[in-house]
Write a protein that holds these residues in place. Structure first.
Motif, PDB file in Angstrom:
ATOM      1  N   ILE A 113     -11.442  -7.304  -0.171  1.00 36.52           N
ATOM      2  CA  ILE A 113     -11.378  -5.898  -0.565  1.00 36.52           C
ATOM      3  C   ILE A 113     -10.693  -5.773  -1.925  1.00 36.52           C
ATOM      4  O   ILE A 113     -11.127  -5.035  -2.803  1.00 36.52           O
ATOM      5  CB  ILE A 113     -10.621  -5.065   0.480  1.00 36.52           C
ATOM      6  CG1 ILE A 113     -11.310  -5.155   1.841  1.00 36.52           C
ATOM      7  CG2 ILE A 113     -10.503  -3.606   0.040  1.00 36.52           C
ATOM      8  CD1 ILE A 113     -10.501  -4.547   2.968  1.00 36.52           C
ATOM      9  N   PRO A 127       0.813  -1.227   0.000  1.00 36.83           N
ATOM     10  CA  PRO A 127       0.000   0.000   0.000  1.00 36.83           C
ATOM     11  C   PRO A 127       0.843   1.272   0.000  1.00 36.83           C
ATOM     12  O   PRO A 127       0.504   2.247  -0.679  1.00 36.83           O
ATOM     13  CB  PRO A 127      -0.828  -0.124   1.288  1.00 36.83           C
ATOM     14  CG  PRO A 127      -0.936  -1.589   1.510  1.00 36.83           C
ATOM     15  CD  PRO A 127       0.389  -2.151   1.080  1.00 36.83           C
ATOM     16  N   ASP A 149     -11.266  -7.751   4.817  1.00 39.97           N
ATOM     17  CA  ASP A 149     -11.624  -7.089   6.070  1.00 39.97           C
ATOM     18  C   ASP A 149     -11.701  -8.123   7.198  1.00 39.97           C
ATOM     19  O   ASP A 149     -11.446  -9.313   6.984  1.00 39.97           O
ATOM     20  CB  ASP A 149     -12.935  -6.304   5.935  1.00 39.97           C
ATOM     21  CG  ASP A 149     -14.128  -7.206   5.611  1.00 39.97           C
ATOM     22  OD1 ASP A 149     -14.077  -8.429   5.892  1.00 39.97           O
ATOM     23  OD2 ASP A 149     -15.118  -6.689   5.073  1.00 39.97           O
ATOM     24  N   ALA A 179       0.988   4.126  -2.953  1.00 39.62           N
ATOM     25  CA  ALA A 179       0.761   5.542  -2.685  1.00 39.62           C
ATOM     26  C   ALA A 179       1.907   6.394  -3.219  1.00 39.62           C
ATOM     27  O   ALA A 179       1.684   7.485  -3.770  1.00 39.62           O
ATOM     28  CB  ALA A 179       0.595   5.762  -1.180  1.00 39.62           C
ATOM     29  N   SER A 184      -8.680  -1.116   9.264  1.00 38.18           N
ATOM     30  CA  SER A 184      -9.174   0.217   8.925  1.00 38.18           C
ATOM     31  C   SER A 184      -8.305   0.766   7.803  1.00 38.18           C
ATOM     32  O   SER A 184      -7.319   0.164   7.417  1.00 38.18           O
ATOM     33  CB  SER A 184      -9.112   1.144  10.147  1.00 38.18           C
ATOM     34  OG  SER A 184      -7.776   1.258  10.611  1.00 38.18           O
ATOM     35  N   GLY A 185      -8.674   1.927   7.292  1.00 36.01           N
ATOM     36  CA  GLY A 185      -7.878   2.527   6.226  1.00 36.01           C
ATOM     37  C   GLY A 185      -7.998   1.792   4.912  1.00 36.01           C
ATOM     38  O   GLY A 185      -7.018   1.614   4.193  1.00 36.01           O
ATOM     39  N   VAL A 186      -9.197   1.324   4.601  1.00 38.39           N
ATOM     40  CA  VAL A 186      -9.418   0.547   3.376  1.00 38.39           C
ATOM     41  C   VAL A 186      -9.037   1.336   2.131  1.00 38.39           C
ATOM     42  O   VAL A 186      -8.631   0.773   1.114  1.00 38.39           O
ATOM     43  CB  VAL A 186     -10.897   0.093   3.307  1.00 38.39           C
ATOM     44  CG1 VAL A 186     -11.199  -0.558   1.967  1.00 38.39           C
ATOM     45  CG2 VAL A 186     -11.202  -0.876   4.439  1.00 38.39           C
ATOM     46  N   GLU A 187      -9.127   2.661   2.221  1.00 41.15           N
ATOM     47  CA  GLU A 187      -8.820   3.480   1.044  1.00 41.15           C
ATOM     48  C   GLU A 187      -7.368   3.342   0.606  1.00 41.15           C
ATOM     49  O   GLU A 187      -7.005   3.706  -0.518  1.00 41.15           O
ATOM     50  CB  GLU A 187      -9.147   4.956   1.322  1.00 41.15           C
ATOM     51  CG  GLU A 187      -8.271   5.630   2.374  1.00 41.15           C
ATOM     52  CD  GLU A 187      -8.763   5.401   3.794  1.00 41.15           C
ATOM     53  OE1 GLU A 187      -8.194   6.018   4.709  1.00 41.15           O
ATOM     54  OE2 GLU A 187      -9.691   4.590   3.980  1.00 41.15           O
ATOM     55  N   TRP A 188      -6.516   2.828   1.494  1.00 45.38           N
ATOM     56  CA  TRP A 188      -5.097   2.677   1.149  1.00 45.38           C
ATOM     57  C   TRP A 188      -4.787   1.351   0.455  1.00 45.38           C
ATOM     58  O   TRP A 188      -3.675   1.157  -0.010  1.00 45.38           O
ATOM     59  CB  TRP A 188      -4.233   2.805   2.406  1.00 45.38           C
ATOM     60  CG  TRP A 188      -4.171   4.192   2.938  1.00 45.38           C
ATOM     61  CD1 TRP A 188      -4.886   4.722   3.974  1.00 45.38           C
ATOM     62  CD2 TRP A 188      -3.364   5.259   2.431  1.00 45.38           C
ATOM     63  NE1 TRP A 188      -4.572   6.039   4.161  1.00 45.38           N
ATOM     64  CE2 TRP A 188      -3.629   6.403   3.217  1.00 45.38           C
ATOM     65  CE3 TRP A 188      -2.440   5.364   1.404  1.00 45.38           C
ATOM     66  CZ2 TRP A 188      -3.011   7.627   2.999  1.00 45.38           C
ATOM     67  CZ3 TRP A 188      -1.815   6.588   1.184  1.00 45.38           C
ATOM     68  CH2 TRP A 188      -2.105   7.700   1.972  1.00 45.38           C
ATOM     69  N   ARG A 214       1.509   6.653  -7.000  1.00 42.67           N
ATOM     70  CA  ARG A 214       0.448   7.592  -7.383  1.00 42.67           C
ATOM     71  C   ARG A 214       0.913   9.035  -7.224  1.00 42.67           C
ATOM     72  O   ARG A 214       0.555   9.906  -8.025  1.00 42.67           O
ATOM     73  CB  ARG A 214      -0.805   7.346  -6.535  1.00 42.67           C
ATOM     74  CG  ARG A 214      -1.533   6.060  -6.836  1.00 42.67           C
ATOM     75  CD  ARG A 214      -2.943   6.058  -6.237  1.00 42.67           C
ATOM     76  NE  ARG A 214      -2.917   6.237  -4.795  1.00 42.67           N
ATOM     77  CZ  ARG A 214      -2.851   5.235  -3.914  1.00 42.67           C
ATOM     78  NH1 ARG A 214      -2.784   3.980  -4.363  1.00 42.67           N
ATOM     79  NH2 ARG A 214      -2.854   5.468  -2.623  1.00 42.67           N
TER      80      ARG A 214
END
Length: 225
Positions: A110, A67, A104, A71, A132-136, A74
């Motif tokens: 995910i 992850p 999860d 990032a 938590s932090g699924v957006e990553w 990107r």
């Protein structure tokens, strides 16, 4: 080098019959057997601890690092060049040799994808539970086009003695980790990564590695632990 892990691995190296690979639960005589083996093989154990280090090389760390690598890609828009400090055998640098599964806490998927090219068969799947932090969570493999490792005492998995030492560093009974290590060793032998012997405490080492990176790539310096 008075580390318990080093002593335990050295004891197993000196006495291959000390541990029964099929054993799952402890025996009543574990301590007495271990103590007796230490006395009987102490000279060899001292030799091993003087020449080896605890250099566990857990390939599953790739899935946790991915992850962050995604990032970075990107943000910079460039393919990545990885520089791993304390690389041991460089097994964490083979990100393209695995399948990835992020789920999860309920086990719901995910993201699931392969790190390799289309048609290439990954060696195994790494699973990460995301609290938590699924957006990553990445949805695909970031482009990694160059890799190098740095270690004080690199391990060469093409040498059977070095590969066997990595196996001895895994706790008895951790069969899943042992299987994953064997998959990682297979990947490293198929597609070797350069691990350069350097002392990271000396000045200029990281700068030296950065000078090796092709100019069209974005360097990422990391430590697997």
């Amino acid at each position: 080098e008075r580390q318990p892990n080093l002593l335990f691995a050295a004891a197993r190296a000196a006495d291959p019959d000390l541990i029964d690979p099929a054993q799952i639960t402890p025996r009543d005589d574990e301590y007495l057997r271990f103590r007796s083996s230490l006395h009987a093989h102490w000279t060899e154990i001292c030799r091993v601890t003087a020449s080896r280090h605890t250099q566990t090389n857990e390939a599953a760390r790739i899935a946790v690092l991915l992850p962050a690598l995604s990032a970075i890609h990107r943000a910079c828009g460039k393919p990545l060049a990885l520089i791993e400090l304390g690389a041991s055998a460089g097994l964490v640098l083979h990100a393209d040799k695995w399948k990835y599964h992020y789920a999860d806490r309920n086990g719901e998927t995910i993201a699931r994808f392969s790190g390799g090219e289309a048609g290439a068969e990954p060696v195994d799947e790494l699973t990460v539970t995301v609290g938590s932090g699924v957006e990553w969570v990445p949805g695909s493999m970031p482009p990694i086009e160059w890799r190098v490792g740095v270690d004080l005492n690199p391990i060469d998995v093409t040498r059977h003695a070095d590969a066997d030492w990595l196996r001895l560093l895994i706790w008895p009974g951790q069969t899943a980790r042992l299987a994953r290590l064997d998959h990682a060793i297979e990947a490293a032998r198929t597609d070797p990564v350069r691990v350069i012997p350097r002392d990271l405490t000396q000045p200029g080492v990281i700068e030296e590695m950065l000078r090796l990176v092709p100019t069209d790539l974005h360097p990422v310096v990391f430590h697997g632990a």
